[in-house]
Structure formats: C-alpha cells, structure tokens
Design a protein around this motif. Structure first.
Motif, mmCIF file in Angstrom:
data_model
loop_
_atom_site.group_PDB
_atom_site.id
_atom_site.type_symbol
_atom_site.label_atom_id
_atom_site.label_comp_id
_atom_site.label_asym_id
_atom_site.label_seq_id
_atom_site.Cartn_x
_atom_site.Cartn_y
_atom_site.Cartn_z
ATOM 1 N N TYR A 210 1.690 4.628 4.346
ATOM 2 C CA TYR A 210 1.608 4.277 5.769
ATOM 3 C C TYR A 210 2.654 3.255 6.237
ATOM 4 O O TYR A 210 2.726 2.960 7.430
ATOM 5 N N GLY A 211 3.450 2.708 5.325
ATOM 6 C CA GLY A 211 4.546 1.850 5.756
ATOM 7 C C GLY A 211 5.682 2.700 6.302
ATOM 8 O O GLY A 211 6.058 3.711 5.703
ATOM 9 N N LEU A 212 6.254 2.313 7.443
ATOM 10 C CA LEU A 212 7.287 3.111 8.112
ATOM 11 C C LEU A 212 8.639 2.422 8.016
ATOM 12 O O LEU A 212 8.794 1.268 8.421
ATOM 13 N N TRP A 213 9.629 3.157 7.484
ATOM 14 C CA TRP A 213 10.999 2.657 7.374
ATOM 15 C C TRP A 213 11.927 3.630 8.087
ATOM 16 O O TRP A 213 12.188 4.730 7.625
ATOM 17 N N GLN B 294 1.669 -2.270 12.472
ATOM 18 C CA GLN B 294 0.868 -1.219 13.087
ATOM 19 C C GLN B 294 -0.599 -1.608 13.243
ATOM 20 O O GLN B 294 -1.309 -1.054 14.092
ATOM 21 N N ASP B 295 -1.083 -2.507 12.413
ATOM 22 C CA ASP B 295 -2.510 -2.800 12.373
ATOM 23 C C ASP B 295 -2.916 -3.849 13.402
ATOM 24 O O ASP B 295 -2.076 -4.591 13.938
ATOM 25 N N VAL B 296 -4.208 -3.903 13.658
ATOM 26 C CA VAL B 296 -4.782 -4.885 14.573
ATOM 27 C C VAL B 296 -5.994 -5.516 13.896
ATOM 28 O O VAL B 296 -6.567 -4.945 12.964
ATOM 29 N N PHE C 246 1.480 -2.191 7.775
ATOM 30 C CA PHE C 246 0.204 -1.719 8.311
ATOM 31 C C PHE C 246 -0.985 -2.585 7.908
ATOM 32 O O PHE C 246 -2.140 -2.211 8.136
ATOM 33 N N ASP C 247 -0.731 -3.771 7.324
ATOM 34 C CA ASP C 247 -1.847 -4.666 6.998
ATOM 35 C C ASP C 247 -1.450 -6.130 7.170
ATOM 36 O O ASP C 247 -1.899 -6.991 6.424
ATOM 37 N N GLY D 116 1.533 -3.218 3.012
ATOM 38 C CA GLY D 116 2.536 -2.739 3.956
ATOM 39 C C GLY D 116 3.892 -3.383 3.749
ATOM 40 O O GLY D 116 4.756 -2.859 3.038
ATOM 41 N N ALA D 117 4.119 -4.554 4.363
ATOM 42 C CA ALA D 117 5.419 -5.221 4.252
ATOM 43 C C ALA D 117 5.742 -5.596 2.817
ATOM 44 O O ALA D 117 6.917 -5.609 2.424
ATOM 45 N N GLY D 118 4.706 -5.911 2.018
ATOM 46 C CA GLY D 118 4.949 -6.251 0.625
ATOM 47 C C GLY D 118 5.633 -5.123 -0.132
ATOM 48 O O GLY D 118 6.522 -5.354 -0.962
ATOM 49 N N GLU D 119 5.234 -3.886 0.158
ATOM 50 C CA GLU D 119 5.860 -2.734 -0.479
ATOM 51 C C GLU D 119 7.162 -2.341 0.217
ATOM 52 O O GLU D 119 8.128 -1.917 -0.435
ATOM 53 N N LEU D 120 7.197 -2.473 1.528
ATOM 54 C CA LEU D 120 8.436 -2.182 2.256
ATOM 55 C C LEU D 120 9.573 -3.078 1.796
ATOM 56 O O LEU D 120 10.726 -2.633 1.661
#
Length: 617
Positions: free
Chosen positions: A158-161, A180-182, A246-247, A255-259
């Motif tokens: 779900y991470g978008l690049w 993306q998340d809220v 996404f988190d 999310g960003a950790g994997e991106l």
C-alpha cells in the motif's frame, strides 16, 4: 538573492495577469500562542522599567534598522523558463470549474475511511488495511494522466512511489510526500460533527471530514498539481518524486519506513535536492503574515518507570518506604513537578557528579531562537520592549535568560524551547485489599534538537536515583545497574524504553551557500501567497520564518535522502476561532477552506516549476 537564484525571476509583486480573487486568511502554527500575545502586551509595560534597571537600555538600532542577517528573506520567486506555463496554470486554477473539480477530488478521497490504528498486524494479515486498496483504485480513476505517465511502484502493498522522470538525469530529484491514512473517528463523537466525518461534505465554503486537513489535502494537492501540469503538456527537466505512506498516524513503520528503504536504494544517500512533507503553514502573527516551514523536528522517547516489591494483605501494610505504589507516586510527582521541561533547572547532582544539560536554556543556535528573531524584526504589533529584548538576546546572556523566562509562561512556546516530558500512563495494583506487587508509569519525552536521547536518559537517571536510595530500591536503568542497597532491598526501580527512541532530526540549513533549497522554497511560498492577495489590493507582506515541528512526520525515515527536509503545508485558513484553530485535526469537525485548498495546489505547481529550472539545487 537575485544573482544566487539565477534562472528565475524575482519580484515583489506577481505579474498583473496572475491576480486572483481571494480573502485574507490566518492560521495558527506551532509558534502562534494566542494567550502569549495578550501576556506580552501586558508584560511590555513591565519591561520598559526592566530594560533601564537591569540592562541599561536595549540597543535602539535593533528597533530602527534590524539586520537582515538575523532573519534573511528572499523575494517572491516566479518561474522564468516556465513563465508561460505558470501563467496558464494560474488562470486555470483561478476558474470556478477548477475549484469545483478540486473540491470533488478531495471530497472523494475523504469519503474513503483509510484509518490506521496502533498495534495493527502486518499487511496481508490485518483486514483493516484492505480499505487502502479501495483508495488506490480511486486515485487511479481520478488522476488518469498521472497513472499513464508516471512510474508507479507499490511498496509493502500500500505504499505509493510515483516517479516523473526528468530529461536531465544529472539533476537531483525532488520529493513531495504525504500520508494516505487518517486517525480513527472516536466511536462516541459522531453526534458532535457538524457534518458526518466521512461525508466529504462541501457547504459552499469548506470541505468537511476526516483527512480533509490531515493529510489528504496534501496528497490530493500534490497529485492534482502533477495532473494539471500534465494536462498542459509539461515534461520536467528534473525528476519529480511523490511518495505516500499509509500508517503515519501509527508510527509509519509499514509505510514510510519501507518506502525509505527503496528510495534510498534508488536515489542514494543525499540523492534528493529537497523533501517537502506535511507541517506548519501560514499565520498572521503580531500584525504580520508569517509562513512557518519546519526545518527541524523534535526527538521522541517513551520511558517506562517500574517499581516492584513483595505484596501482601492490605490489613498488614509495610512501611510506606517499602510500598511500590507509594514509591511510584513519589516518582511520578518528581517527574511532574521537579523538572518537567528541562529548561528551568537541572536535578541536584548525585554524589558530586555533574548532570547532563538536556536543553535547559534557549539556545542561540536553535531553530526557535531564529523564529523569535524573525518575529522581533518583522512583527509590526509586537510590543517594543519585547522586540528590543529579543533583539538584545543575540548578544546578551541576561537578555536571553529573561526571554526564556517570558516564553516559559506560555505552554505552547514553552514546549518549543525545551525538551518536554509528560506522564501519560500510570497503573498499579489489582485489588483494593491487596498490596500492589508492581506499579508503573509511562513518561513521554519530546526532545529538542540541541539535546539527544542519551542526554534525556541520563537526566532521568539523575532525577530518580535519589528516590531509589530513599526507598531502598535496587535501581536498574536502561539495562545498566545504577545502584544496589547495602542491605536487602525493598524492591526494584527500573527504567526502560517502551519503544524505539528517535533522535532529534538533523536541522535543515536556512543560511549561507548551502541554503539554496530553503531559498527556493521561501520564494515559492511568497509567489503562491501573492497570487491570492493581489486581486484584493491586499498590501500585507508575507515573511518566512523557520520553525520546529513538535510532533513527528514520515520524514523521520527520510533523513539519509536529503539534508534539506521541509515540513510545510501552506495552510492559510480563514477566520477560525480559537476552538477551530487547527481545522479540527485529530478531533471532531476536521475541515478545510476550499479556496485554501486551491492555493495549496497552486503552491505545489509553483514549487515544482521553480525547482525544475533552478540551477542552484
């Protein structure tokens, strides 16, 4: 600055054809304490006498001709090579059709409840992640040109690049990011919302719903800017990257950790010209409109304080000094009252040892000090005595100490100038007639840039070691034995990390030859702001003041990608009362002004075009 930022045109006013109708707006950033404004006005009278008795008068030159080196400014920066395209997008974004379309795009995104929760199971296991697949399908449908022309890779599902590959591979790419998340909507708050939290309702003025201001406005704003440029046939010279975790609201690891891992592999260490993520925006402060891009971010440390000792029946209680509940109560009181923000005094030294300074004073090297210097130089309604005090603090230690004391009177400003701690969780005991065998507290620290995780840990040890001795407890701190009583101990006092600690972020340069990204950002902020005020004959001047982010964004994972990281949202909200000052972020009635959102899109377009033709990034 004109020669330093060649390949772009600078001007105090935008071209006349770019004038757009708007209303002036104000927004509170992390540095705008409403209560402090009232307090400073009252205090200015007191300081008039203070300046004569304690300082012998403040240098008057600071009041009449403050040095621009204290708070350097650049002029509004407008695209040069891309001038015609920029003018076209200005006309396009000023149209009622574009506004209606933008509102629909944001409203549609809000209607998809991409909530993230603490302690979720991994992607593919926890079904609560599935809603992000629906969100991706929505983005693909409403941004067809983005998905047809940009490379898209999905990281950890779900991470978008997104990568918009530029024509010149020797130029460093720029990264725009959002999440993306809220945060979830409280189950018992539904009736408190003016409009349902996932309705995306537009009342003719504002778009309502969770994510409208945090942070789908940023995500949709970035993609709308790119879609608009594609519609006008633009091909970038410099690669433009967009990455959406996404988190973020639940630590960002998935999310960003994997991106961050794949982005580092693709672009290398310091491989990006700059990064822009969510952050503070624009506010009218002391009579002056100020933009607050955050160039620093506080560190983070959660410490568990645990006391254990033998239990027993409450009818035969031990001495208070042997009770873990009593010891914990004293521990908590010590943490809350003895030195709760590290900047007034340090705990007493233990056995003659010195105690590390954990940002105990307002430092001239700190970002908050830069912010206050900007407010003193440009704040038209700042009381003269306060303005003189801030100016004098550049050279006078006594003035600096006095300024720190004044700022400490307001909780918002106090949190900016020092490391803070808050006791957030306290528990112990299981039954009213049973002595507790264990009691613990969780203490949250937000660490100033001039301090460190190790300094805060050492501070906690120094603060609590006297308590361990007082209650005859063995003391173990962060895996190291600190003290052991000479007689059998009454129990144990243990300090440990609750989760991974985060050091304060590296500070983005704002002065000198290495600050070109900050200058380009500043000029783009002014250009985007000017496009709205020109049509209203609004003569207000926007200044840009660097600030510090108290919370943590997804940029915590991106430090290796660039030394130039900005946390800035270009928010410029209209006429909000104090109760709505943050647009309902993380609470009920989250919303965003529609004209504000259009200006956010215009800001991204302006910055993308300026960065594309810059020769100094």
């Amino acid at each position: 600055m004109q020669s330093d930022l060649s390949a772009a045109r600078f001007s105090e006013k935008p071209p006349s054809s770019s004038a757009l109708a708007s209303r002036q707006r104000t927004r509170r950033s992390a540095f705008v304490g409403v209560s402090l404004i009232v307090f400073l006005a009252f205090l200015s009278t007191k300081l008039q006498g203070l300046r004569k008795t304690r300082f012998g008068g403040y240098p008057q030159q600071f009041l009449s001709s403050a040095s621009t080196a204290v708070c350097p400014q650049v002029d509004a920066l407008f695209p040069n090579r891309n001038a015609d395209l920029w003018e076209t997008t200005l006309q396009q974004t000023a149209s009622s059709h574009f506004k209606a379309r933008s509102i629909d795009l944001l409203a549609g995104a809000v209607q998809i409840p991409t909530e993230s929760y603490d302690a979720m199971q991994p992607v593919g296991v926890d079904p609560r992640w599935d809603v992000f697949g629906e969100f991706h399908a929505y983005l693909a449908r409403v941004f067809p040109l983005v998905h047809a022309n940009l490379k898209l890779q999905k990281i950890n599902t779900y991470g978008l690049w997104y990568e918009w590959t530029g024509l010149n591979s020797t130029l460093k790419p720029v990264l725009f990011t959002a999440h993306q998340d809220v945060v979830p909507v409280g189950p018992f708050t539904g009736g408190e919302w003016t409009h349902p939290p996932y309705s995306g309702y537009f009342d003719g003025h504002r778009v309502w719903g969770r994510g409208s201001a945090d942070d789908k406005n940023g995500l949709i704003g970035i993609l709308t800017a790119i879609e608009t440029l594609l519609e006008n046939g633009f091909t970038p010279t410099r690669t433009i990257v967009a990455a959406f975790g996404f988190d973020e609201e639940a630590s960002g690891l998935e999310g960003a950790g994997e991106l961050a891992k794949v982005l580092l592999g693709a672009y290398g260490q310091d491989g990006l010209a700059f990064i822009v993520d969510e952050g503070d925006g624009i506010s009218k402060t002391f009579g002056t409109v100020v933009a607050y891009p955050c160039v620093a971010e506080k560190g983070y440390l959660d410490v568990v304080v645990e006391v254990t000792s033998p239990g027993g029946h409450s009818s035969v209680p031990p001495d208070h000094t042997a009770s873990p509940g009593f010891a914990l109560a004293f521990t908590v009181l010590t943490l809350v009252f003895a030195d709760h923000r590290y900047s007034r005094r340090s705990p007493r030294p233990v056995r003659g040892q010195s105690v590390p300074r954990a940002a105990r004073t307002l430092s001239r090297a700190s970002v908050p000090f830069q912010t206050f210097q900007c407010l003193a130089q440009y704040g038209s309604t700042l009381p003269p005595a306060i303005k003189a005090l801030i100016a004098d603090s550049v050279n006078s230690d006594m003035a600096l100490h006095t300024l720190e004391g004044i700022l400490s009177k307001d909780k918002l400003y106090r949190s900016q100038i020092g490391t803070t701690q808050a006791v957030d969780v306290v528990s112990g005991g299981v039954k009213s007639n049973a002595l507790p065998e264990e009691a613990h507290a969780v203490v949250n620290h937000r660490i100033l840039a001039e301090s460190s995780v190790s300094a805060v840990r050492e501070h906690n040890v120094a603060l609590l070691q006297p308590l361990a001795e007082k209650f005859n407890l063995s003391f173990n701190a962060f895996g190291v034995g600190v003290s052991q009583p000479g007689v059998p101990s009454s129990g144990n006092l243990t300090l440990r990390d609750l989760s991974d600690a985060l050091e304060p972020a590296p500070v983005t340069p704002t002065n000198g030859e290495i600050s070109a990204p900050y200058q380009v950002l500043s000029g783009s902020i002014k250009a985007a702001y000017n496009t709205r005020r020109a049509a209203n004959n609004d003569n207000s001047t926007l200044i840009v003041a660097p600030s510090i982010m108290s919370g943590n964004t997804d940029t915590q994972f991106y430090w290796k990608l660039s030394p130039h990281i900005f946390r800035y949202g270009h928010g410029n909200s209209a006429g909000l009362g104090p109760e709505d000052i943050l647009d309902g972020i993380h609470t009920v009635n989250e919303s965003i002004d529609a004209d504000d959102f259009v200006e956010i899109i215009r800001f991204y377009i302006t910055l993308m075009l300026n960065a594309d033709e810059s020769s100094v990034l």
